[in-house]
Structures are given as structure tokens and as C-alpha cells.
Design an enzyme around this catalytic site. Structure first.
Site, short mmCIF file in Angstrom:
data_model
loop_
_atom_site.label_atom_id
_atom_site.label_comp_id
_atom_site.label_asym_id
_atom_site.label_seq_id
_atom_site.Cartn_x
_atom_site.Cartn_y
_atom_site.Cartn_z
N ASN A 1 81.16 60.82 39.32
CA ASN A 1 79.81 60.67 38.77
C ASN A 1 78.74 60.45 39.83
O ASN A 1 77.57 60.77 39.60
CB ASN A 1 79.80 59.48 37.80
CG ASN A 1 78.41 59.00 37.48
OD1 ASN A 1 77.66 59.64 36.75
ND2 ASN A 1 78.03 57.86 38.04
N TYR B 1 69.65 70.57 45.58
CA TYR B 1 70.38 69.89 44.50
C TYR B 1 70.97 70.91 43.54
O TYR B 1 72.14 70.80 43.14
CB TYR B 1 69.42 68.95 43.77
CG TYR B 1 70.05 68.20 42.62
CD1 TYR B 1 70.85 67.09 42.84
CD2 TYR B 1 69.85 68.60 41.30
CE1 TYR B 1 71.43 66.39 41.78
CE2 TYR B 1 70.41 67.92 40.24
CZ TYR B 1 71.21 66.81 40.49
OH TYR B 1 71.79 66.14 39.44
N ASN C 1 67.49 59.80 30.84
CA ASN C 1 66.61 58.70 31.21
C ASN C 1 67.32 57.67 32.08
O ASN C 1 67.85 56.68 31.60
CB ASN C 1 66.06 58.04 29.95
CG ASN C 1 64.99 57.01 30.26
OD1 ASN C 1 64.41 57.01 31.34
ND2 ASN C 1 64.74 56.12 29.32
#
Length: 556
Positions: free
Chosen positions: A377, A439, A475
Site C-alpha cells: 500500500n 506517478y 480523501n
């Protein structure tokens, strides 16, 4: 399409130019009137080529020893070229290493991906018309490995997917109109160079290596290096900014931009809330989380912390949290252990640092005995000049390293008990946005790596599921201050406007719900999507359709 680009009296840099296709590129551009700077780590070959070519093209060739894994050497070599030739008009990022072996893959990634990014950014800064430059062309060499799924070298495939996606995103309008710099991509097929020698010794897995020459080599036509070099020069003369070309089977170079564009439009449509196919998937089985041992990277805060909490609710046996943030990690561990006594352990670790990652992984195994699942992650969304290399180390190299460690530990054909590895990619792998091209490239690498690694007979041999999670805008602090994380200062305001008007930001809890669903239900090799607070969706069939279109053109 732009026609008639000329290289006469231009200065061209060719990386990996001392031998192979690179040396042929050097000769093509010299014949057409260019001056050429050769960058290569092979000093003897480079100097020998410089001497030989200067007999024909007096004073037009200079060799610079440069290791494309070393940022200081790249910077120094580029500055010397500018000092010696006074300008740079063309860059051919040709240097590459074709090997996924344990002792080589990190260096290969540095050359194939980070080196390309570094020299591309330097070239843009030097050439861009809006900052006093005169424009120019940058050709980034990808490969058919970016377009096909090939289980033998999944890391190489990932690095070449990164090159392709980085290049097509950074070149989006109004890039050329603003800078006057063309970004082009060449995808070479199998070509008769030293890269193909001893391929059986270059795979990530010895078992697969024994079969690669027998199963694959006879089925793959190998073109002459001269055909590849001719295709690249043809692309230079004819291609419009953002074009992607293919060179295979000794055929003329072919513009495949429209095919790639169509596939990415389909990928992008998956994300569109009006056209996405949200469907129930009939899974082949159900993976029980109870009493399983997990490792979660980037688990001290944000989504990683939520994933940890959600998994604990499902009754997992224990979770090892890896994160560089010691204070947050220890605080979270203490908090969760009051609710789930003794189930959480924190290990401070920078997953972008191989020495740290290896040490911590061994400590985790010593403490838990057996790992059942890994969630890769940890991620950094930062393309700024000061931080992009660190981001790539975490987003790409750290993920690959821990995946390989996990496979080695879990694989049933070597005494393990099987398991699951979930790699977090992003919708950035599926869409083209110009603000964060590095990215985007790193997440495309993760996607292609997972697709390639998980191909049969991987699961049949190892008992390890590889799952890929494409996470949409969520978020978390990752979205804070995005303006300061762009590769180009001029896009700071644009990315803030884009995020506020074009992007549907979901709740973090939706992503955590998705990760549990994926681990429970995902088949090996499946690709999953979480956007707009919708339930996790298996998008494997849509991705498969795109790659089938790529593979059709790649096979000629």
C-alpha cells in the site's frame, strides 16, 4: 502529422549508444548531418566507436562515460554535452537492461525507467521554448513488453509500461504548444542484439527460465537491429508529438498511436460514472480472512491504517505494519492493541530502502513464522524535482521487492503455504493526465507487473494470488498540496482546478471496504477498481480487452 523533421546541424544525445541499436542510431543521425553525443557505461566500446566514426564525420562525435543509474553522472554528462556542443536538440533514451534476476533487476529498473525520466526532464528544461530554449525532440524507447503480457520478465515489462505511460501523459496538450518539445515513444519488438543472449538466465524465476527458450524463443520472430534503427529514424522524421510507434519483424516502423489511444479511451470510460460497468462477479472461491497473518506497508496512517482496522474487524490473526513514520505507527499500534490485544506489531521501515526492507521482512517472519498476505500500500504522489526519485523507489522498486520476497516465502512448490499479495496501483495507470506523469508511469508499471507475473502457470506452481487494486481519488493527505508536487511549476494551478472540478473524490472508508472485498473474492491476476464511493468492481475483462488489442498489433 508533422512531416520533414530534419536533424542536420542538430545535437543528438544517444544513451546506450556504444553498441547494439544505440550505435546504429548514432550512425543514422550522423549520416543525416547531426552531431552526436554518446552516453554509455561501456567506456572502451564508446571510445572505440567515437574514434572510428570521427574518421568519417570529423569532430562530430563525442563519447561521455555515464552510468544511467547514477543521477550525479547523468547531470554531469548532460552539462558537459551542453558545454561542448552548446545545445541539445534531440535525445534518444535508448539505454536498457533486459534482466529480472535477483542481482540485476534493481539496476535494470534504474536504467530502463528512472534514467529515462531523469534525462527527459533535463532535456525539457533545456529545450523548452517558453523558457528560452529552441524546442527539440525526445525519443523514449519502450518495448512491445509494455503492450503484451509475458510471465518471464514481469519487472522488465513493468518498467517499459512505465516509459510508455509517462511519455504519453507528459506529452498531452498543451505540452508541445507550450514547450516546442516533441515526446515520442518507440516500442521495439524482439531484435537481434546482445540483450537477447542467455535469456534463460535473465528471468525472475529459475523454473520459468528453464522453459523460456524452449517455449517462447521459437515462436517470437527476431528482427535485425538495422530494421529497428531505421524505424526510429523514420519516426523522428515523421511523427507528431505524443506518437507511439512499433518496430517488429523487419517491417517498416508503424504509428500505433490510434490503437493505444482507443484502448486508453476504453480504460478511461471504465472510470466514468456514467459508463462504468458495475456488475456482480461470480468468483471461483472465497478467501477466509480469519486467523490469517498480514503485512501492510504504509500502514501507520491514511488508507493503510484503515485497511489494518478493517482487516482486524474481519478476525485476522495478526498484522505487521511497515511505515517510515515511527510516531504514527507506534501510536496506531498501541490504540489498536487495546481493542485487539497483541494482534498488531509496528516495524519502522522505509520500503524504498532495500537494506531496511530486507531486514524488516526477516524480522517479521521471525516473529510471526508465516505470512498469509501482503498489501503493498505504501505510496508517494510527488513528481517534484526534489522528490520524484524517492517516489519511484517506494511506488515501484519497494513494491517489486516485497512482492518477490512474499512469493519466495509463500510459494507451495518450495515448501510454503500459498497466500495473497495485493499491489495497490491507481486509476493513474488507466487515464492520461499531464500533471503527474512520473506517478502515472509508476502505477502503470505496477499494473503491468501484476498482469505479467500472475500469468499461468504462476498460481498453479506457487499457490500465490497476485491481485491489483486501481484506486481512484480518495480523501486522504495524499491529495493535499498537490500543486507543490507537480513536475512542472506551470501546472500548479491547473491541477488544483482539475481536482476540484473533474475528479470525484471518494471517502477513505469506501477504499477500505473495497480492499476487504478484493482479498475475499479476487481471483489470481484480477484487476479491481474503487472510485466514487461505489462497490469494488472487477475490471479484469475490460483490461484484458485492451491488452488483446495491443497484443494483436505487437504480433504484427
Amino acid at each position: 502529422m508533422a512531416e520533414g523533421w530534419c536533424c542536420a546541424d542538430k545535437t543528438c544525445i544517444v544513451t546506450g549508444g556504444a553498441s547494439g541499436i544505440g550505435a546504429l542510431n548514432v550512425q543514422w543521425f550522423l549520416r543525416e548531418g547531426a552531431r552526436v553525443a554518446i552516453l554509455d557505461v561501456a567506456e572502451e566500446k564508446g571510445k572505440e566507436l567515437q574514434t572510428r566514426l570521427n574518421l568519417l564525420y570529423t569532430g562530430k562525435v563525442l563519447f561521455y562515460k555515464c552510468d544511467m543509474t547514477d543521477e550525479e553522472q547523468i547531470s554531469r554528462a548532460f552539462d558537459r554535452v551542453v558545454e561542448d556542443f552548446k545545445r541539445v536538440d534531440i535525445i534518444i533514451n535508448n539505454a536498457g537492461i533486459f534482466a529480472d534476476t535477483p542481482n540485476v533487476w534493481r539496476r535494470a529498473c534504474d536504467v530502463n525507467w528512472q534514467g529515462v525520466v531523469s534525462l527527459t526532464l533535463k532535456g525539457i528544461k533545456h529545450m523548452r521554448k517558453d523558457q528560452g530554449g529552441e524546442g527539440g525532440t525526445i525519443i523514449n524507447v519502450s518495448s512491445v513488453a509494455a503492450l503484451v503480457r509475458f510471465p518471464y520478465l514481469p519487472i522488465y515489462n513493468g518498467s517499459k509500461a512505465a516509459v510508455l505511460h509517462f511519455s504519453q501523459t507528459i506529452s498531452l496538450n498543451p505540452f508541445f504548444e507550450t514547450t516546442g518539445v516533441r515526446i515520442l515513444v518507440m516500442c521495439y519488438g524482439a531484435t537481434d542484439t546482445s540483450l537477447l543472449s542467455n535469456i534463460e538466465n535473465k528471468t525472475w524465476d529459475e523454473v520459468l527460465g528453464k522453459n523460456v527458450t524452449k517455449m517462447v524463443a521459437p515462436a517470437v520472430p527476431v528482427q535485425r537491429a538495422e530494421s529497428a534503427a531505421a524505424a526510429l529514424y523514420s519516426m523522428y522524421k515523421k511523427a507528431a508529438n505524443g506518437s507511439i510507434w512499433l518496430s517488429v519483424n523487419d517491417k517498416e516502423g508503424k504509428d500505433i498511436t490510434s490503437t493505444v489511444d482507443a484502448a486508453f479511451k476504453n480504460f478511461e470510460n471504465i472510470l466514468n460514472k456514467h459508463t462504468a460497468i458495475w456488475r456482480k462477479i461470480k468468483m471461483s472461491g472465497h478467501w477466509d480472512l480469519k486467523n490469517k497473518t498480514f503485512l501492510v506497508t504504509g500502514g501507520a496512517s491514511g488508507l493503510g491504517a484503515l485497511y489494518t482496522e478493517w482487516l482486524l474487524r474481519e478476525g485476522v490473526k495478526s498484522i505487521a505494519i511497515l511505515d517510515v513514520a515511527a510516531d504514527k505507527g507506534e501510536e496506531l499500534t498501541a490504540k489498536l492493541n487495546t481493542i485487539y490485544p497483541g494482534k498488531v506489531a509496528f516495524y519502522q521501515c522505509d520500503v524504498g530502502d532495500e537494506a531496511q526492507l530486507s531486514d524488516v521482512f526477516e524480522r517479521v517472519l521471525k516473529n510471526v513464522g508465516k505470512l498469509d498476505a501482503i498489501i503493498n500500500n505504501a505510496g508517494i504522489m510527488n513528481d517534484s524535482p526534489e522528490n520524484w526519485r524517492k517516489s519511484v523507489d517506494v511506488n515501484w522498486r519497494g513494491l517489486v521487492s516485497l512482492t518477490l520476497k512474499g512469493v519466495e516465502h509463500m510459494r507451495v512448490d518450495e515448501g510454503g503455504a500459498g497466500g495473497t499479495i495485493l499491489n495497490v496501483s491507481s486509476t493513474a495507470a488507466l487515464v492520461r493526465t499531464t500533471f503527474l506523469p512520473i506517478y502515472c508511469g509508476s502505477k502503470a508499471a505496477v499494473l503491468q507487473f501484476g498482469l505479467s507475473l500472475s500469468m499461468p502457470p504462476f498460481y498453479e506452481n506457487t499457490g500465490v494470488r497476485i491481485l491489483t487494486f486501481c484506486l481512484g481519488a480518495t480523501n486522504t493527505p495524499l491529495l493535499d498540496n498537490l500543486g507543490s508536487r507537480c513536475w512542472d511549476e506551470k501546472t500548479k494551478k491547473d491541477i488544483v482546478d482539475y481536482l476540484s472540478t473533474e475528479v470525484d473524490v471518494q471517502k477513505a472508508e469506501s477504499a477500505a471496504d473495497a480492499i476487504v472485498k478484493i482479498i475475499k473474492e479476487g481471483d489470481n491476476g484480477s484487476i479491481w477498481l474503487s472510485v466514487s464511493d461505489k462497490p469494488a468492481s472487477d475490471i479484469t475483462s475490460q483490461i484484458d480487452a485492451g491488452f488483446k488489442a495491443f497484443e494483436a498489433i505487437a504480433h504484427g
